[in-house]
Scaffold this motif. Structure first.
Motif, PDB file in Angstrom:
ATOM      1  N   PRO A 155       5.088  -9.812  -1.315  1.00 14.46           N
ATOM      2  CA  PRO A 155       3.988  -8.837  -1.386  1.00 14.46           C
ATOM      3  C   PRO A 155       4.164  -7.798  -2.495  1.00 14.46           C
ATOM      4  O   PRO A 155       5.263  -7.304  -2.719  1.00 14.46           O
ATOM      5  CB  PRO A 155       4.040  -8.159  -0.012  1.00 14.46           C
ATOM      6  CG  PRO A 155       4.735  -9.115   0.880  1.00 14.46           C
ATOM      7  CD  PRO A 155       5.704  -9.862   0.022  1.00 14.46           C
ATOM      8  N   GLN A 156       3.049  -7.520  -3.160  1.00 16.81           N
ATOM      9  CA  GLN A 156       3.058  -6.508  -4.231  1.00 16.81           C
ATOM     10  C   GLN A 156       2.397  -5.213  -3.796  1.00 16.81           C
ATOM     11  O   GLN A 156       2.619  -4.162  -4.372  1.00 16.81           O
ATOM     12  CB  GLN A 156       2.336  -7.070  -5.456  1.00 16.81           C
ATOM     13  CG  GLN A 156       3.079  -8.228  -6.079  1.00 16.81           C
ATOM     14  CD  GLN A 156       2.192  -9.050  -6.999  1.00 16.81           C
ATOM     15  OE1 GLN A 156       1.742  -8.577  -8.035  1.00 16.81           O
ATOM     16  NE2 GLN A 156       1.931 -10.291  -6.634  1.00 16.81           N
ATOM     17  N   SER A 186      -0.324   5.119 -11.804  1.00 15.55           N
ATOM     18  CA  SER A 186       0.083   6.476 -11.389  1.00 15.55           C
ATOM     19  C   SER A 186       0.142   6.612  -9.880  1.00 15.55           C
ATOM     20  O   SER A 186      -0.525   5.877  -9.157  1.00 15.55           O
ATOM     21  CB  SER A 186      -0.934   7.509 -11.892  1.00 15.55           C
ATOM     22  OG  SER A 186      -1.086   7.424 -13.264  1.00 15.55           O
ATOM     23  N   ASP A 187       0.924   7.608  -9.425  1.00 19.38           N
ATOM     24  CA  ASP A 187       0.889   8.002  -8.018  1.00 19.38           C
ATOM     25  C   ASP A 187      -0.393   8.798  -7.794  1.00 19.38           C
ATOM     26  O   ASP A 187      -0.962   9.347  -8.729  1.00 19.38           O
ATOM     27  CB  ASP A 187       2.072   8.919  -7.677  1.00 19.38           C
ATOM     28  CG  ASP A 187       3.399   8.179  -7.686  1.00 19.38           C
ATOM     29  OD1 ASP A 187       3.379   6.940  -7.584  1.00 19.38           O
ATOM     30  OD2 ASP A 187       4.437   8.839  -7.788  1.00 19.38           O
ATOM     31  N   LEU A 219       7.668  -5.083  -4.208  1.00 16.83           N
ATOM     32  CA  LEU A 219       6.494  -4.239  -3.968  1.00 16.83           C
ATOM     33  C   LEU A 219       6.210  -3.356  -5.186  1.00 16.83           C
ATOM     34  O   LEU A 219       7.124  -2.817  -5.801  1.00 16.83           O
ATOM     35  CB  LEU A 219       6.748  -3.358  -2.733  1.00 16.83           C
ATOM     36  CG  LEU A 219       5.507  -2.774  -2.073  1.00 16.83           C
ATOM     37  CD1 LEU A 219       4.685  -3.874  -1.416  1.00 16.83           C
ATOM     38  CD2 LEU A 219       5.889  -1.723  -1.022  1.00 16.83           C
ATOM     39  N   GLN A 220       4.904  -3.220  -5.485  1.00 19.77           N
ATOM     40  CA  GLN A 220       4.487  -2.436  -6.649  1.00 19.77           C
ATOM     41  C   GLN A 220       3.786  -1.151  -6.201  1.00 19.77           C
ATOM     42  O   GLN A 220       3.914  -0.112  -6.821  1.00 19.77           O
ATOM     43  CB  GLN A 220       3.468  -3.304  -7.390  1.00 19.77           C
ATOM     44  CG  GLN A 220       3.385  -3.166  -8.857  1.00 19.77           C
ATOM     45  CD  GLN A 220       2.353  -4.146  -9.389  1.00 19.77           C
ATOM     46  OE1 GLN A 220       1.166  -4.097  -9.030  1.00 19.77           O
ATOM     47  NE2 GLN A 220       2.786  -5.048 -10.237  1.00 19.77           N
ATOM     48  N   PRO A 273      11.160  -0.266  -3.045  1.00 20.33           N
ATOM     49  CA  PRO A 273      11.796  -0.063  -4.350  1.00 20.33           C
ATOM     50  C   PRO A 273      11.551   1.340  -4.903  1.00 20.33           C
ATOM     51  O   PRO A 273      10.546   1.974  -4.576  1.00 20.33           O
ATOM     52  CB  PRO A 273      11.105  -1.110  -5.234  1.00 20.33           C
ATOM     53  CG  PRO A 273      10.523  -2.108  -4.306  1.00 20.33           C
ATOM     54  CD  PRO A 273      10.205  -1.390  -3.044  1.00 20.33           C
ATOM     55  N   GLU A 274      12.469   1.782  -5.747  1.00 19.15           N
ATOM     56  CA  GLU A 274      12.372   3.115  -6.367  1.00 19.15           C
ATOM     57  C   GLU A 274      11.098   3.240  -7.211  1.00 19.15           C
ATOM     58  O   GLU A 274      10.381   4.215  -7.137  1.00 19.15           O
ATOM     59  CB  GLU A 274      13.571   3.351  -7.286  1.00 19.15           C
ATOM     60  CG  GLU A 274      14.884   3.493  -6.561  1.00 19.15           C
ATOM     61  CD  GLU A 274      15.135   4.930  -6.146  1.00 19.15           C
ATOM     62  OE1 GLU A 274      15.027   5.808  -7.015  1.00 19.15           O
ATOM     63  OE2 GLU A 274      15.424   5.164  -4.954  1.00 19.15           O
ATOM     64  N   GLN A 275      10.874   2.195  -8.008  1.00 18.38           N
ATOM     65  CA  GLN A 275       9.722   2.215  -8.917  1.00 18.38           C
ATOM     66  C   GLN A 275       8.491   1.756  -8.171  1.00 18.38           C
ATOM     67  O   GLN A 275       8.185   0.584  -8.114  1.00 18.38           O
ATOM     68  CB  GLN A 275       9.970   1.258 -10.097  1.00 18.38           C
ATOM     69  CG  GLN A 275      11.043   1.700 -11.047  1.00 18.38           C
ATOM     70  CD  GLN A 275      10.670   3.002 -11.756  1.00 18.38           C
ATOM     71  OE1 GLN A 275       9.511   3.218 -12.090  1.00 18.38           O
ATOM     72  NE2 GLN A 275      11.638   3.870 -11.963  1.00 18.38           N
TER      73      GLN A 275
END
Ligand code: AMP
Length: 196
Positions: A77-78, A46-47, A152-153, A180-182
């Motif tokens: 990198p994540q 979650s954000d 990136l996550q 990234p969007e997600q």
């Protein structure tokens, strides 16, 4: 955020065994309030917008769940943590290293102005899981193509209010625009300085 299911020990959080072992070794017995409240949400990706003072355990609150979600085989990198100062960047990178001590092959890289660029390029080339940096140097690497954020996550804005106060808002927005969007976005400020 719900606190109905009170978390009273780290084992309730069901972190991976390698992280639990590191916590046992560093002697953390009980999650702090911010850790108990946020870790279950962050484990789910979650954000989060949180207010936390230094000394409340805020670093572990975002480091542990993001470490739990890492794909150790990914080279780009994540997790990117943006911090207002080099001191904080170093401190956060050390915390990640401490909690990840039993994750084989884990790499975290602090990047900040004035530090050795060639060493950073070499480490980025070899592959890092987590980057902790000040906005200016992170932008330098993005512009020269040495920091690939396509995988990136999670993006963490640590002491976001301080970055705002120091005039990093445009830099942070520029970086955010190219992620990234997600993405799971974690935004942490000091409660006394900014009402989010
Ligand atoms: P921070 O608020 O992230 O700057 O952390 C403050 C200090 O508390 C650091 O020295 C951490 O190592 C320590 N700490 C964080 N979480 C815990 C915990 N659950 N139990 C004991 N100490 C902790």
């Amino acid at each position: 955020m719900s606190t109905e299911n009170a978390v009273t020990s780290f084992s309730d959080l069901e972190l991976p065994a390698a992280l639990q072992r590191a916590l046992d070794e560093v002697g953390y017995e009980t999650p702090s309030a911010i850790q108990a409240m946020t870790i279950p949400h962050l484990l789910a990706g979650s954000d989060l917008v949180g207010q936390a003072q230094t000394g409340t355990g805020k670093t572990a609150a975002f480091a542990l769940p993001t470490l739990a979600r890492l794909d150790m085989s990914q080279k780009t990198p994540q997790v990117l943590v943006l911090a207002p100062t080099r001191e904080l960047a170093i401190q956060v990178a050390e915390a990640f290293q401490k909690y990840a001590r039993h994750l084989p092959g884990f790499h975290v890289l602090p990047i900040y102005g004035g530090s050795d660029m060639r060493g950073q390029l070499r480490q980025l080339e070899r592959g890092v899981h987590v980057v902790v940096g000040t906005p200016g140097r992170v932008m330098d690497h993005m512009r020269r193509g040495s920091l690939d954020l396509s995988g990136l996550q999670t993006l963490v804005l640590d002491e976001a209010d301080e970055m705002l106060r120091m005039g990093f808002i445009d830099d942070v927005e520029w970086i955010l625009d190219q992620t990234p969007e997600q993405l799971s976005l974690i935004h942490i400020s000091e409660p006394t300085r900014l009402q989010v």
